[in-house]
Write a protein that holds these residues in place. Structure first.
Motif, PDB file in Angstrom:
ATOM      1  N   MET A 121       0.842  -1.211   0.000  1.00 13.43           N
ATOM      2  CA  MET A 121       0.000   0.000   0.000  1.00 13.43           C
ATOM      3  C   MET A 121       0.871   1.252   0.000  1.00 13.43           C
ATOM      4  N   TRP A 122       1.908   1.224   0.838  1.00 15.00           N
ATOM      5  CA  TRP A 122       2.802   2.382   0.991  1.00 15.00           C
ATOM      6  C   TRP A 122       3.543   2.654  -0.319  1.00 15.00           C
ATOM      7  N   ALA A 123       3.892   1.604  -1.041  1.00 15.88           N
ATOM      8  CA  ALA A 123       4.593   1.760  -2.320  1.00 15.88           C
ATOM      9  C   ALA A 123       3.726   2.553  -3.298  1.00 15.88           C
ATOM     10  N   LEU A 124       2.400   2.395  -3.159  1.00 11.52           N
ATOM     11  CA  LEU A 124       1.460   3.070  -4.057  1.00 11.52           C
ATOM     12  C   LEU A 124       1.055   4.460  -3.552  1.00 11.52           C
ATOM     13  N   VAL A 125       0.845   4.550  -2.244  1.00 10.21           N
ATOM     14  CA  VAL A 125       0.401   5.823  -1.630  1.00 10.21           C
ATOM     15  C   VAL A 125       1.296   6.140  -0.420  1.00 10.21           C
ATOM     16  N   PRO A 126       2.476   6.712  -0.654  1.00 15.17           N
ATOM     17  CA  PRO A 126       3.365   7.025   0.476  1.00 15.17           C
ATOM     18  C   PRO A 126       2.972   8.343   1.147  1.00 15.17           C
ATOM     19  N   ASP A 127       1.789   8.354   1.720  1.00 12.44           N
ATOM     20  CA  ASP A 127       1.227   9.570   2.335  1.00 12.44           C
ATOM     21  C   ASP A 127       0.601   9.149   3.669  1.00 12.44           C
ATOM     22  N   GLU A 128       1.224   9.570   4.752  1.00 17.63           N
ATOM     23  CA  GLU A 128       0.789   9.097   6.083  1.00 17.63           C
ATOM     24  C   GLU A 128      -0.621   9.533   6.476  1.00 17.63           C
ATOM     25  N   ARG A 129      -1.192  10.469   5.723  1.00 14.56           N
ATOM     26  CA  ARG A 129      -2.590  10.815   6.034  1.00 14.56           C
ATOM     27  C   ARG A 129      -3.509   9.656   5.666  1.00 14.56           C
ATOM     28  N   TYR A 130      -3.092   8.874   4.648  1.00 15.24           N
ATOM     29  CA  TYR A 130      -3.985   7.845   4.099  1.00 15.24           C
ATOM     30  C   TYR A 130      -3.491   6.406   4.233  1.00 15.24           C
ATOM     31  N   VAL A 131      -2.175   6.234   4.352  1.00 13.17           N
ATOM     32  CA  VAL A 131      -1.595   4.895   4.533  1.00 13.17           C
ATOM     33  C   VAL A 131      -0.475   5.036   5.565  1.00 13.17           C
ATOM     34  N   ALA A 132      -0.513   4.185   6.590  1.00 14.24           N
ATOM     35  CA  ALA A 132       0.531   4.277   7.623  1.00 14.24           C
ATOM     36  C   ALA A 132       1.870   3.779   7.077  1.00 14.24           C
ATOM     37  N   ASP A 133       2.941   4.448   7.502  1.00 12.66           N
ATOM     38  CA  ASP A 133       4.298   4.084   7.085  1.00 12.66           C
ATOM     39  C   ASP A 133       4.645   2.702   7.663  1.00 12.66           C
ATOM     40  N   PRO A 134       4.935   1.712   6.802  1.00 16.26           N
ATOM     41  CA  PRO A 134       5.255   0.372   7.328  1.00 16.26           C
ATOM     42  C   PRO A 134       6.488   0.346   8.228  1.00 16.26           C
TER      43      PRO A 134
END
Ligand SMILES: C[C@@H](N)C(=O)N[C@H](C)C(=O)O
Ligand code: ZN
Length: 225
Positions: A121-134
């Motif tokens: 998910m992060w690879a696609l949406v690296p934006d902490e508002r919407y996907v948490a940083d792994p």
């Protein structure tokens, strides 16, 4: 003859009963030590996860990441399961009971999420508002977060502010001025029930709630089976 003051001191030393005998404390010390060793050996982070279906069968499930109907456009879960830490599942069951009294219910979109999927998910949406940083781990990775919406007593989805995983400012809880009247009302019903049972809202996504105490659970990377 001894001075009166001296006699008083002696009587105080010998007549007052001892409330706590130090020797009595010794076995208790070892009992407490053994208890601490047992608790340390089975930390709360090792608590197994439960299937929400077993705890709250009335909650509908539409596990989007087990389908292609999600922002990744592919199924990233081999099974459509909602796994959660037991206290989180029980908390959600209480929300369901609250809503049932008002003719509503819950539909979950995501529960426990393996760390490997978080990285995708992060690879696609690296934006902490919407996907948490792994690198930090999502609360989903700990089995302590849920993505969900409101349904009526027939299981019909109710109008909400945006679609699931609409990664835009409109999905934020502070964007109510941009929502329809109906969406505002439905959101309020869902939100009131969730916070009444202690869930913590993520400001940027109206559908995401964390369970209190999430930090006690470890990040997990076991595939959904
Ligand atoms: C990806 C989205 N459904 C979500 O859960 N986002 C939060 C921030 C997360 O990844 O923990
Ligand atoms: Zn979420």
């Amino acid at each position: 003859m001894a001075a009166p003051g001296f006699l008083e001191t002696r009587s105080a030393r010998y007549d007052v009963p001892r409330v706590v005998e130090p020797r009595i404390l010794v076995p208790w010390f070892f009992v407490l030590l053994a208890l601490a060793v047992v608790l340390a050996a089975k930390p709360v982070s090792a608590e197994a996860m439960v299937d929400l279906g077993a705890v709250a069968p009335g909650v509908r499930r539409d596990m989007r990441y087990a389908t292609v109907d999600n922002f990744l456009k592919k199924a990233v879960y081999p099974e459509a399961r909602c796994l959660l830490r037991p206290p989180v599942a029980e908390r959600l069951a209480r929300v369901q009971n609250r809503l049932a009294g008002a003719g509503f219910g819950l539909q979950v979109w995501d529960c426990y999420r393996p760390l490997t999927v978080q990285k995708q998910m992060w690879a696609l949406v690296p934006d902490e508002r919407y996907v948490a940083d792994p690198a930090k781990g999502s609360r989903h990775n700990r089995g302590a977060a849920v993505d969900l919406t409101l349904v009526d007593s027939q299981g019909q989805e109710q109008e909400m502010p945006t679609a699931f995983d609409d990664f835009s400012p409109r999905a934020g809880r502070d964007a109510q001025a941009h929502w329809s009247e109906k969406a505002r009302r439905n959101y309020a019903v869902l939100h009131k029930a969730m916070v009444a049972e202690g869930f913590l809202p993520l400001p940027s996504e109206w559908w995401h709630y964390d369970a209190p105490g999430w930090e006690r659970y470890a990040v997990v990377d076991v595939p959904l089976r």
